[in-house]
Motif scaffolding. Structure first.
Motif, PDB file in Angstrom:
ATOM      1  N   THR A 100      13.555  11.735  -6.588  1.00 46.59           N
ATOM      2  CA  THR A 100      13.534  12.555  -7.800  1.00 46.59           C
ATOM      3  C   THR A 100      12.193  12.460  -8.521  1.00 46.59           C
ATOM      4  N   GLY A 101      11.432  11.401  -8.231  1.00 45.00           N
ATOM      5  CA  GLY A 101      10.168  11.179  -8.924  1.00 45.00           C
ATOM      6  C   GLY A 101      10.336  10.589 -10.303  1.00 45.00           C
ATOM      7  N   GLU A 102      11.548  10.174 -10.657  1.00 46.51           N
ATOM      8  CA  GLU A 102      11.829   9.707 -12.008  1.00 46.51           C
ATOM      9  C   GLU A 102      12.024   8.194 -12.126  1.00 46.51           C
ATOM     10  N   THR A 103      11.900   7.447 -11.035  1.00 46.05           N
ATOM     11  CA  THR A 103      12.132   5.992 -11.099  1.00 46.05           C
ATOM     12  C   THR A 103      10.863   5.198 -11.379  1.00 46.05           C
ATOM     13  N   GLY A 104       9.706   5.857 -11.257  1.00 43.60           N
ATOM     14  CA  GLY A 104       8.442   5.152 -11.384  1.00 43.60           C
ATOM     15  C   GLY A 104       7.986   4.520 -10.080  1.00 43.60           C
ATOM     16  N   HIS A 105       8.869   4.482  -9.088  1.00 46.76           N
ATOM     17  CA  HIS A 105       8.519   3.911  -7.787  1.00 46.76           C
ATOM     18  C   HIS A 105       7.730   4.914  -6.955  1.00 46.76           C
ATOM     19  N   VAL A 106       6.909   4.377  -6.069  1.00 49.14           N
ATOM     20  CA  VAL A 106       6.256   5.192  -5.046  1.00 49.14           C
ATOM     21  C   VAL A 106       6.687   4.663  -3.684  1.00 49.14           C
ATOM     22  N   GLU A 107       6.744   5.574  -2.715  1.00 48.41           N
ATOM     23  CA  GLU A 107       6.995   5.141  -1.353  1.00 48.41           C
ATOM     24  C   GLU A 107       5.790   4.323  -0.911  1.00 48.41           C
ATOM     25  N   ALA A 108       6.047   3.157  -0.343  1.00 51.21           N
ATOM     26  CA  ALA A 108       4.975   2.239   0.020  1.00 51.21           C
ATOM     27  C   ALA A 108       5.379   1.436   1.253  1.00 51.21           C
ATOM     28  N   VAL A 109       4.423   0.706   1.771  1.00 50.18           N
ATOM     29  CA  VAL A 109       4.713  -0.272   2.820  1.00 50.18           C
ATOM     30  C   VAL A 109       4.242  -1.628   2.351  1.00 50.18           C
ATOM     31  N   GLN A 110       4.965  -2.636   2.783  1.00 52.88           N
ATOM     32  CA  GLN A 110       4.542  -3.997   2.523  1.00 52.88           C
ATOM     33  C   GLN A 110       4.231  -4.631   3.873  1.00 52.88           C
ATOM     34  N   ILE A 111       3.036  -5.162   3.978  1.00 50.60           N
ATOM     35  CA  ILE A 111       2.531  -5.691   5.242  1.00 50.60           C
ATOM     36  C   ILE A 111       2.330  -7.191   5.109  1.00 50.60           C
ATOM     37  N   ASP A 112       3.018  -7.937   5.965  1.00 48.31           N
ATOM     38  CA  ASP A 112       2.772  -9.371   6.059  1.00 48.31           C
ATOM     39  C   ASP A 112       1.774  -9.566   7.187  1.00 48.31           C
ATOM     40  N   PHE A 113       0.690 -10.264   6.891  1.00 48.78           N
ATOM     41  CA  PHE A 113      -0.376 -10.411   7.881  1.00 48.78           C
ATOM     42  C   PHE A 113      -0.963 -11.812   7.849  1.00 48.78           C
ATOM     43  N   ILE A 164       5.805  -4.947   8.981  1.00 46.08           N
ATOM     44  CA  ILE A 164       5.528  -3.822   8.081  1.00 46.08           C
ATOM     45  C   ILE A 164       6.882  -3.278   7.642  1.00 46.08           C
ATOM     46  N   ILE A 165       7.100  -3.235   6.353  1.00 46.02           N
ATOM     47  CA  ILE A 165       8.380  -2.800   5.804  1.00 46.02           C
ATOM     48  C   ILE A 165       8.165  -1.563   4.944  1.00 46.02           C
ATOM     49  N   SER A 166       8.958  -0.536   5.161  1.00 40.90           N
ATOM     50  CA  SER A 166       8.956   0.645   4.293  1.00 40.90           C
ATOM     51  C   SER A 166       9.791   0.341   3.057  1.00 40.90           C
ATOM     52  N   GLY A 167       9.302   0.817   1.906  1.00 42.90           N
ATOM     53  CA  GLY A 167      10.069   0.574   0.698  1.00 42.90           C
ATOM     54  C   GLY A 167       9.539   1.314  -0.505  1.00 42.90           C
ATOM     55  N   TYR A 168       9.941   0.847  -1.654  1.00 41.11           N
ATOM     56  CA  TYR A 168       9.639   1.487  -2.925  1.00 41.11           C
ATOM     57  C   TYR A 168       8.970   0.450  -3.826  1.00 41.11           C
ATOM     58  N   SER A 169       7.856   0.828  -4.439  1.00 34.18           N
ATOM     59  CA  SER A 169       7.086  -0.156  -5.183  1.00 34.18           C
ATOM     60  C   SER A 169       6.733   0.284  -6.587  1.00 34.18           C
ATOM     61  N   LEU A 197       0.831  -1.201   0.000  1.00 31.27           N
ATOM     62  CA  LEU A 197       0.000   0.000   0.000  1.00 31.27           C
ATOM     63  C   LEU A 197       0.862   1.246   0.000  1.00 31.27           C
ATOM     64  N   ALA A 198       0.414   2.261  -0.724  1.00 34.28           N
ATOM     65  CA  ALA A 198       1.113   3.551  -0.771  1.00 34.28           C
ATOM     66  C   ALA A 198       0.129   4.656  -0.394  1.00 34.28           C
ATOM     67  N   GLY A 199       0.570   5.524   0.477  1.00 31.29           N
ATOM     68  CA  GLY A 199      -0.274   6.634   0.914  1.00 31.29           C
ATOM     69  C   GLY A 199       0.556   7.841   1.285  1.00 31.29           C
ATOM     70  N   GLY A 200       1.474   8.212   0.398  1.00 28.30           N
ATOM     71  CA  GLY A 200       2.372   9.319   0.704  1.00 28.30           C
ATOM     72  C   GLY A 200       3.613   8.807   1.405  1.00 28.30           C
ATOM     73  N   CYS A 201       4.173   9.617   2.260  1.00 27.27           N
ATOM     74  CA  CYS A 201       5.397   9.266   2.970  1.00 27.27           C
ATOM     75  C   CYS A 201       5.230   7.953   3.725  1.00 27.27           C
ATOM     76  N   PHE A 202       6.129   7.020   3.480  1.00 26.26           N
ATOM     77  CA  PHE A 202       5.989   5.707   4.118  1.00 26.26           C
ATOM     78  C   PHE A 202       6.183   5.747   5.623  1.00 26.26           C
ATOM     79  N   TRP A 203       6.834   6.781   6.158  1.00 31.24           N
ATOM     80  CA  TRP A 203       6.978   6.906   7.612  1.00 31.24           C
ATOM     81  C   TRP A 203       5.615   6.861   8.296  1.00 31.24           C
ATOM     82  N   CYS A 204       4.624   7.482   7.653  1.00 33.04           N
ATOM     83  CA  CYS A 204       3.302   7.630   8.277  1.00 33.04           C
ATOM     84  C   CYS A 204       2.400   6.421   8.074  1.00 33.04           C
ATOM     85  N   LEU A 205       2.881   5.403   7.388  1.00 31.12           N
ATOM     86  CA  LEU A 205       2.053   4.220   7.153  1.00 31.12           C
ATOM     87  C   LEU A 205       2.454   3.022   8.011  1.00 31.12           C
TER      88      LEU A 205
END
Length: 173
Positions: free
Chosen positions: A46-59, A27-32, A6-14
């Motif tokens: 830079t916004g040029e990699t196509g990645h978004v800041e996201a978290v990956q949650i194992d549940f 819960i892992i912060s990363g790029y997706s 899931l991505a919702g802006g800055c991964f710190w806040c997720l």
């Protein structure tokens, strides 16, 4: 075990909103979903990699459903703003749900439909539901940031406008 990305802006806040629930194992912060293999924070910023800041949650699906995760998720950001989140602007901060299978896809679309019908937000939800492509773990300083840097995290959470938005829409911090 299941995985949500899931991505919702800055991964710190997720991290913090999910960290308190039974059934959430990691819960892992990363790029997706970008094109750059194993990107760094500097590259993604830079916004040029196509990645978004996201978290990956194992549940554990026996304890926490994917639907319940999404219900928590939608209380953490502005799902109507595709251009970034609060003080963080650009494609690397866009919200998104990266589904891992067709069941997650259908649940995400249903939750969005229900939230839109409930008119919780001042505009329609604009958060894309996209097929999962990849996820790269962020640098260690970004993992559990709210625990490691509580003062900085709290100032950012409030100063960015996220806290005010969440309180205004949901009545909770």
């Amino acid at each position: 075990m299941a995985t949500a990305t899931l991505a919702g802006g800055c991964f710190w806040c997720l991290i913090k909103p999910f960290d308190q629930w039974d059934g959430v194992n990691e819960i892992i912060s990363g790029y997706s979903n970008g094109d750059e293999p194993d990107p760094t924070y500097a590259q993604v910023s830079t916004g040029e990699t196509g990645h978004v800041e996201a978290v990956q949650i194992d549940f554990d699906e026996n304890t926490m459903s994917y639907r319940a995760l999404l219900e928590i998720f939608f209380k953490t950001f502005d799902p109507t703003d595709i251009g970034g989140q609060f003080g963080d602007r650009g494609p690397q901060y866009m919200p998104a749900i990266f589904y891992h299978d067709e069941n997650q896809h259908e649940i995400a679309l249903q939750v969005i439909k229900e939230l839109d019908e409930a008119k919780i937000f001042s505009a329609s939800i604009n958060t894309p539901v996209l097929p999962y492509k990849n996820f790269y773990k962020a640098e260690e300083e970004h993992q559990d940031f709210y625990k490691k840097n509580t003062g900085h995290y709290n100032a950012f959470y409030k100063g960015s406008g996220r806290q005010g938005f969440v309180e205004n829409v949901w009545g909770e911090k």
